[in-house]
Design a protein around this motif. Structure first.
Motif, PDB file in Angstrom:
ATOM      1  N   VAL A   1      -1.970   3.993   5.489  1.00 49.97           N
ATOM      2  CA  VAL A   1      -0.819   4.897   5.391  1.00 49.97           C
ATOM      3  C   VAL A   1      -1.289   6.329   5.237  1.00 49.97           C
ATOM      4  CG1 VAL A   1       0.524   3.066   4.279  1.00 49.97           C
ATOM      5  CG2 VAL A   1      -0.554   4.822   2.860  1.00 49.97           C
ATOM      6  N   THR A   2      -0.442   7.266   5.645  1.00 52.80           N
ATOM      7  CA  THR A   2      -0.657   8.694   5.386  1.00 52.80           C
ATOM      8  C   THR A   2       0.656   9.288   4.905  1.00 52.80           C
ATOM      9  OG1 THR A   2      -0.126   9.388   7.647  1.00 52.80           O
ATOM     10  CG2 THR A   2      -2.449   8.872   7.163  1.00 52.80           C
TER      11      THR A   2
ATOM     12  N   VAL B   1       0.827  -1.210   0.000  1.00 46.46           N
ATOM     13  CA  VAL B   1       0.000   0.000   0.000  1.00 46.46           C
ATOM     14  C   VAL B   1       0.857   1.254   0.000  1.00 46.46           C
ATOM     15  CG1 VAL B   1      -1.731   1.317   1.293  1.00 46.46           C
ATOM     16  CG2 VAL B   1      -1.937  -1.166   1.110  1.00 46.46           C
ATOM     17  N   SER B   2       1.932   1.268   0.781  1.00 45.19           N
ATOM     18  CA  SER B   2       2.776   2.463   0.828  1.00 45.19           C
ATOM     19  C   SER B   2       3.390   2.756  -0.537  1.00 45.19           C
ATOM     20  CB  SER B   2       3.878   2.308   1.879  1.00 45.19           C
ATOM     21  OG  SER B   2       4.722   1.211   1.570  1.00 45.19           O
TER      22      SER B   2
ATOM     23  N   ALA C   1       5.145   7.689   2.154  1.00 42.69           N
ATOM     24  CA  ALA C   1       4.035   7.491   3.083  1.00 42.69           C
ATOM     25  C   ALA C   1       4.513   6.768   4.337  1.00 42.69           C
ATOM     26  CB  ALA C   1       2.936   6.681   2.403  1.00 42.69           C
ATOM     27  N   THR C   2       3.802   7.014   5.438  1.00 42.50           N
ATOM     28  CA  THR C   2       4.079   6.353   6.715  1.00 42.50           C
ATOM     29  C   THR C   2       2.996   5.332   7.000  1.00 42.50           C
ATOM     30  OG1 THR C   2       5.166   8.326   7.610  1.00 42.50           O
ATOM     31  CG2 THR C   2       4.337   6.719   9.201  1.00 42.50           C
ATOM     32  N   VAL C   3       3.390   4.106   7.326  1.00 43.68           N
ATOM     33  CA  VAL C   3       2.419   3.076   7.706  1.00 43.68           C
ATOM     34  C   VAL C   3       1.979   3.354   9.135  1.00 43.68           C
ATOM     35  CG1 VAL C   3       2.014   0.621   8.037  1.00 43.68           C
ATOM     36  CG2 VAL C   3       3.485   1.395   6.162  1.00 43.68           C
TER      37      VAL C   3
ATOM     38  N   GLY D   1      -3.180   9.587   1.614  1.00 42.76           N
ATOM     39  CA  GLY D   1      -3.594   8.509   2.495  1.00 42.76           C
ATOM     40  C   GLY D   1      -4.113   7.345   1.678  1.00 42.76           C
ATOM     41  N   ALA D   2      -4.134   6.155   2.288  1.00 44.60           N
ATOM     42  CA  ALA D   2      -4.636   4.978   1.573  1.00 44.60           C
ATOM     43  C   ALA D   2      -4.851   3.832   2.546  1.00 44.60           C
ATOM     44  CB  ALA D   2      -3.656   4.548   0.477  1.00 44.60           C
TER      45      ALA D   2
END
Length: 408
Positions: free
Chosen positions: A374-375, A88-89, A383-385, A99-100
């Motif tokens: 993540v954002t 995802v990241s 991105a950060t998990v 985000g996701a």
């Protein structure tokens, strides 16, 4: 302030009475007991909370997205091919999403010896207004049992009117030849109905199409069909034929048709040079508004009430998506995956969490090792998990729900 400049707000501080932007973030966070809230970007809020499930306390993470803001949008994130996977990241970084969360269940393993798992999702996919694939037969899906009445055609989508909806997307496709018109049973999907014909485009990727003829209308584990045929069409003409499904890249502008049983018999009537026209589209059941984005998932909440028959016994790490305010606010949920400390929630409990957050309608997405939220703060290249995935690292997934903000 955290790295990247996103405002961090604790509810102890909120009790002291915050003003301005931080107070607005808190008000928008919903009815869950958030311990931390951040404004990720314009119209996008992140929150962390803890709730008590039947098996113990569970930590959850929520993205709240204001779809009424014209500078905010959501879209489907993919690895670039239907039959492919990525973390995802990585998907968020590639698209520059703020985000996701991970999306639909997918073909992660195989019961059939020698057959390669495709990594393709169960349900339909629409990205940037374009249909990428249709749903596999219900009996062939991966993931936990759906509640009564559920189908792989169920989706959560956002229309071009910027409103989120629950819907069902059905494949309407056909192969037209001099002998007549024949319905398609599949479009870029890893499993075909018995007797069906599936269409595969360059969007499928390079993975073998052999999996499409395995399983049956009642069992994913049923044997692979040996009665198969494949036809390649380009520019309205047949350019190649083969007795078995192939693999490798499909040239842009070409369509490969894979048939099994009766579908194979139909394709055997075609020869190189014959006229053949293929068309496919996804038809919504509930809406006349075209979808800009859609992801597969089975409904757990509708009109503010949980659906009957939801699993209330099996706790697991889960991901969900839902919406409230007549489709104007989107909620994206992921749970922690550290099983020793966070036992997870049942599907019924997830429905209740989404309702508490403010959703009137919601779907359950892929969970377990796939669950990831993540954002990406302004100025951050990566991105950060936010949650703790249950594996040692992020699991590559078939697709993700990405959030974008032009004010970021």
């Amino acid at each position: 302030m955290r790295a990247g400049g996103a405002a961090v707000v604790t509810f102890a501080a909120l009790a002291g009475g915050l003003a301005g932007a931080s107070a607005a973030v808190a008000r928008d966070a919903g009815g869950l007991p958030y311990s931390q809230v951040e404004q990720v970007a314009r119209g996008v809020t992140y929150g962390q909370f803890s709730v008590d499930g039947g098996k113990g306390a569970v930590t959850g993470y929520m993205l709240t997205v204001d779809l009424s803001d014209p500078r905010v949008r959501v879209d489907l994130l993919t690895p670039g091919a239907v039959a492919d996977r990525a973390p995802v990241s990585q998907l968020a970084d590639s698209a520059r999403a703020v985000g996701a969360v991970n999306g639909d269940f997918f073909n992660i393993s195989e019961e059939h010896a020698g057959v390669t798992p495709t990594g393709s999702s169960d349900g339909p996919e629409i990205a940037s207004g374009r249909a990428l694939k249709a749903a596999v037969p219900d009996a062939q899906r991966f993931g936990p049992a759906m509640p009564p009445g559920g189908t792989t055609r169920d989706v959560l989508g956002v229309g071009v009117d910027r409103r989120a909806r629950l819907d069902r997307l059905t494949l309407a496709g056909s192969l037209r030849t001099r002998q007549g018109s024949h319905p398609l049973g599949g479009f870029n999907q890893y499993a075909l109905p018995e007797g069906g014909i599936g269409a595969y485009t360059a969007g499928w990727g390079t993975v073998s199409r052999e999996r499409a003829v395995c399983g049956s209308d009642t069992s994913r584990a049923a044997a692979c069909s040996t009665d198969t045929y494949e036809v390649t069409v380009r520019g309205g003409r047949v350019t190649a034929v083969a007795d078995t499904p192939g693999q490798g890249a499909i040239a842009p502008g070409s369509t490969v048709l894979v048939g099994r049983e009766a579908g194979a018999d139909t394709l055997r009537t075609l020869h190189v040079g014959d006229r053949a026209d293929v068309g496919e589209r996804l038809v919504p059941t509930a809406s006349h508004v075209p979808y800009a984005f859609a992801v597969g998932g089975f409904p757990v909440l509708r009109d503010g009430a949980p659906l009957p028959g939801l699993d209330a016994k099996t706790a697991a790490v889960r991901t969900a998506a839902g919406f409230g305010d007549h489709g104007r606010t989107l909620y994206l949920l992921a749970l922690d995956g550290t099983a020793a400390a966070d036992p997870g929630l049942t599907v019924a409990e997830v429905a209740d969490v989404m309702r508490q957050a403010g959703a009137d309608d919601a779907v359950n997405l892929d969970g377990g090792g796939s669950t990831t939220l993540v954002t990406r703060a302004a100025g951050d290249p990566a991105a950060t998990v936010r949650n703790h995935p249950s594996g040692v690292a992020e699991r590559p997934v078939a697709n993700a729900v990405g959030v974008f903000s032009a004010g970021h």
